[in-house]
Design a protein around this motif. Structure first.
Motif, short mmCIF file in Angstrom:
data_model
loop_
_atom_site.label_atom_id
_atom_site.label_comp_id
_atom_site.label_asym_id
_atom_site.label_seq_id
_atom_site.Cartn_x
_atom_site.Cartn_y
_atom_site.Cartn_z
N SER A 7 80.59 83.38 9.91
CA SER A 7 79.25 83.95 9.98
C SER A 7 78.82 84.18 8.54
O SER A 7 79.42 84.96 7.82
CB SER A 7 79.32 85.28 10.75
OG SER A 7 78.10 85.97 10.65
N VAL A 8 77.78 83.45 8.12
CA VAL A 8 77.42 83.39 6.70
C VAL A 8 76.02 83.97 6.50
O VAL A 8 75.11 83.63 7.27
CB VAL A 8 77.41 81.92 6.20
CG1 VAL A 8 77.32 81.86 4.68
CG2 VAL A 8 78.65 81.17 6.70
N SER A 9 75.84 84.83 5.50
CA SER A 9 74.51 85.39 5.25
C SER A 9 74.39 85.88 3.81
O SER A 9 75.39 85.93 3.09
CB SER A 9 74.22 86.54 6.22
OG SER A 9 75.22 87.53 6.12
N ASN A 10 73.18 86.24 3.41
CA ASN A 10 72.94 86.73 2.04
C ASN A 10 73.39 88.19 1.91
O ASN A 10 73.18 88.98 2.84
CB ASN A 10 71.44 86.68 1.73
CG ASN A 10 70.90 85.27 1.66
OD1 ASN A 10 71.51 84.35 2.19
ND2 ASN A 10 69.76 85.10 1.03
N SER A 11 73.94 88.54 0.76
CA SER A 11 74.42 89.91 0.60
C SER A 11 73.28 90.92 0.49
O SER A 11 73.50 92.11 0.59
CB SER A 11 75.36 90.03 -0.61
OG SER A 11 74.69 89.73 -1.80
N ASP A 12 72.04 90.46 0.29
CA ASP A 12 70.94 91.43 0.27
C ASP A 12 70.30 91.61 1.65
O ASP A 12 69.31 92.31 1.79
CB ASP A 12 69.86 91.04 -0.76
CG ASP A 12 69.07 89.79 -0.37
OD1 ASP A 12 69.42 89.14 0.65
OD2 ASP A 12 68.10 89.45 -1.08
N ASN A 13 70.89 90.99 2.68
CA ASN A 13 70.37 91.13 4.04
C ASN A 13 71.30 92.03 4.86
O ASN A 13 72.27 91.56 5.43
CB ASN A 13 70.22 89.77 4.71
CG ASN A 13 69.80 89.89 6.16
OD1 ASN A 13 69.38 90.95 6.61
ND2 ASN A 13 69.92 88.80 6.91
N LEU A 14 70.99 93.32 4.90
CA LEU A 14 71.88 94.27 5.57
C LEU A 14 71.70 94.26 7.09
O LEU A 14 72.34 95.03 7.80
CB LEU A 14 71.68 95.67 5.01
CG LEU A 14 72.10 95.79 3.53
CD1 LEU A 14 71.81 97.19 3.00
CD2 LEU A 14 73.57 95.43 3.34
N GLY A 15 70.85 93.37 7.60
CA GLY A 15 70.69 93.26 9.04
C GLY A 15 71.74 92.36 9.69
O GLY A 15 71.97 92.44 10.89
N ALA A 16 72.36 91.50 8.88
CA ALA A 16 73.28 90.49 9.44
C ALA A 16 74.67 91.06 9.67
O ALA A 16 75.64 90.64 9.05
CB ALA A 16 73.35 89.28 8.50
N VAL A 17 74.78 92.02 10.58
CA VAL A 17 76.08 92.64 10.87
C VAL A 17 76.93 91.69 11.73
O VAL A 17 76.39 90.85 12.44
CB VAL A 17 75.93 93.97 11.64
CG1 VAL A 17 75.50 95.08 10.73
CG2 VAL A 17 74.96 93.83 12.79
N PRO A 18 78.28 91.86 11.68
CA PRO A 18 79.14 91.05 12.55
C PRO A 18 78.69 91.21 14.00
O PRO A 18 78.43 92.32 14.46
CB PRO A 18 80.53 91.68 12.34
CG PRO A 18 80.48 92.27 10.96
CD PRO A 18 79.06 92.75 10.80
N ASN A 19 78.57 90.08 14.72
CA ASN A 19 77.99 90.13 16.06
C ASN A 19 78.80 89.27 17.03
O ASN A 19 78.78 88.04 16.94
CB ASN A 19 76.53 89.66 15.99
CG ASN A 19 75.80 89.81 17.30
OD1 ASN A 19 76.17 89.23 18.31
ND2 ASN A 19 74.74 90.60 17.29
#
Length: 469
Positions: A213-225
């Motif tokens: 699961s890959v995302s930007n570190s400035d996007n705090l919405g992308a929690v483990p799901n």
């Protein structure tokens, strides 16, 4: 190929080799150099694509709880952490900025991972993709968190670097006053080259992990799901992108579209849109979904595709024009050859996309975004996610002449963000400093043109006012 350009490529290759850049990255750079030289601009014209109108929606799919847990147990969390926050006047990792009290983006991400581990029993290794400029600081910040590392796996790998090329002549730029500025990362599309060449991809598969699961570190919405992990595992797709519905506030972000020539899903970013076609790009009704840069990979299928194609995946080129010193508009113009991580949707056969809730996308690109996230309009919830505490996020528009950089911004909000929970919008023109416990309610406009600094006193309630300095 003109003589000068053959020299330009050779000079760039030599420079990369001498700096210890690995051969795979040099091959990829050389591939794009050839495209750049052949006149490629990377533009994707509107007439060649159709809008994506009916993607799968997470709230409409059945996901078995047991399957979701099993998929999350084999998932690694990867964060793109190469960004320096240069647009906010920073020269270090943007993820080290405080975002909730003393906690930085990285601290919040670690909290999300640790809470998900506790709640699900999954190992959930955290892996940063750093750049040569963010690595030391970020690893030092992670070292403060006990028990974060998963045995046998590192906490990061480093993206490659490449020379910036003079627009005039395509030779590597020389900038003796700060040689670091002669280099740039090759965009986050480099993650594929870097994860393979660093040996990390093999290490993850050997340790029994199957999904990322890959995302930007400035996007705090992308929690483990776990639900998305379960959907993705069941889909059998090699790759999936998370999308959100576009609103009028999302005119900048890239979007997916369908290429008419072959029906393939592709990603188009602003840098790939012709200036006279921006009105199509920004029309949220025409292209109704945007690309969040939250991705899911099947690591086995990723390795197969990468080894089959060599390191050159063939992602479309993005040609970015900048100044060698971004803070000095008099410094020479350079091309930065980039690729986007999300563009891989067009090279993995069977790649797909899923529409998720808006709470999975909270990027921080400007101090406007940061003020809202630091305020009480958001709260840190039990799973470590920052989520809206109100129905609609307030719209903040700060005067870039006084609030663009972090130094300017922090000096004007010395006691932290005002309360924005009851605000619909806050617009500031001119120079205003905030005392503590200031409350913004409704629509507030602060205006001042004389360049003098104005102070908002402690405990002020700004209730739907227009104030002149």
């Amino acid at each position: 190929m003109g003589m000068s350009n053959a020299l330009g490529l050779t000079a760039a290759q030599t420079k990369m080799r001498e700096a210890g850049v690995n051969q795979a990255a040099i091959d990829v750079f050389s591939h794009y150099y050839g495209e750049l030289e052949a006149g490629a601009t990377g533009l994707i014209l509107e007439e060649t694509i159709e809008p994506l109108t009916d993607p799968t929606r997470l709230d409409g799919v059945e996901v078995d709880d047991e399957a979701a847990r099993a998929a999350l147990a084999k998932t690694v969390i990867i964060k793109l952490n190469g960004g320096l926050g240069t647009s906010m006047g920073m020269d270090r990792a943007k993820s080290l900025l405080p975002v909730r009290g003393e906690q930085s983006f990285l601290d919040v991400i670690v909290g999300q991972v640790q809470r998900a581990r506790k709640a699900t029993g999954a190992h959930l290794p955290l892996l940063l993709m750093n750049s040569f400029r963010t690595r030391d600081d970020s690893l030092e910040a992670l070292a403060a968190h006990r028990g974060l590392a998963v045995e046998g796996l590192p906490l990061d790998f480093v993206q490659n670097k490449e020379p910036k090329l003079l627009v005039d002549g395509l030779t590597p730029v020389e900038w003796p006053q700060d040689p670091d500025l002669e280099w740039c990362p090759p965009g986050h599309g480099d993650i594929y080259t870097a994860i393979l060449a660093s040996g990390i991809l093999d290490a993850l598969l050997e340790a029994g992990f199957r999904y990322a699961s890959v995302s930007n570190s400035d996007n705090l919405g992308a929690v483990p799901n776990a639900r998305i992990a379960g959907w993705f595992a069941a889909s059998g797709a090699p790759y999936a992108a998370e999308l959100c519905e576009r609103t009028a506030a999302d005119r900048k972000g890239g979007h997916l579209a369908v290429r008419k020539a072959d029906g393939q899903l592709i990603l188009r970013d602003t840098a790939q849109t012709a200036p006279n076609e921006m009105h199509y790009f920004t029309d949220e009704h025409h292209h109704p979904f945007f690309h969040t840069n939250n991705l899911w990979w099947d690591l086995e299928k990723l390795r197969a595709a990468l080894t089959e194609r060599g390191a050159v995946l063939g992602l479309p080129l993005i040609r970015n024009t900048k100044h060698v010193d971004p803070t000095d508009k008099e410094s020479p113009e350079v091309f930065q050859i980039e690729t986007a991580m999300g563009a891989a949707i067009e090279v993995f056969e069977g790649a797909t996309a899923i529409v998720v809730g808006r709470d999975r996308f909270l990027p921080v690109k400007t101090t406007n975004d940061l003020l809202v996230l630091r305020s009480d309009a958001y709260e840190l919830q039990d799973d470590g996610a920052l989520r809206l505490a109100v129905r609609k996020a307030p719209v903040v528009d700060l005067d870039p002449a006084f609030y663009k950089t972090m130094a300017e911004f922090d000096a004007r909000f010395p006691h932290g963000a005002p309360s924005l929970r009851e605000a619909s919008s806050l617009t500031i023109k001119g120079d205003w400093t905030f005392g503590k416990n200031v409350v913004v309610r409704g629509t507030v406009v602060l205006q001042d043109d004389d360049g003098q600094r104005n102070a908002i006193a402690n405990g002020t309630l700004l209730d739907g006012v227009v104030m002149e300095g």
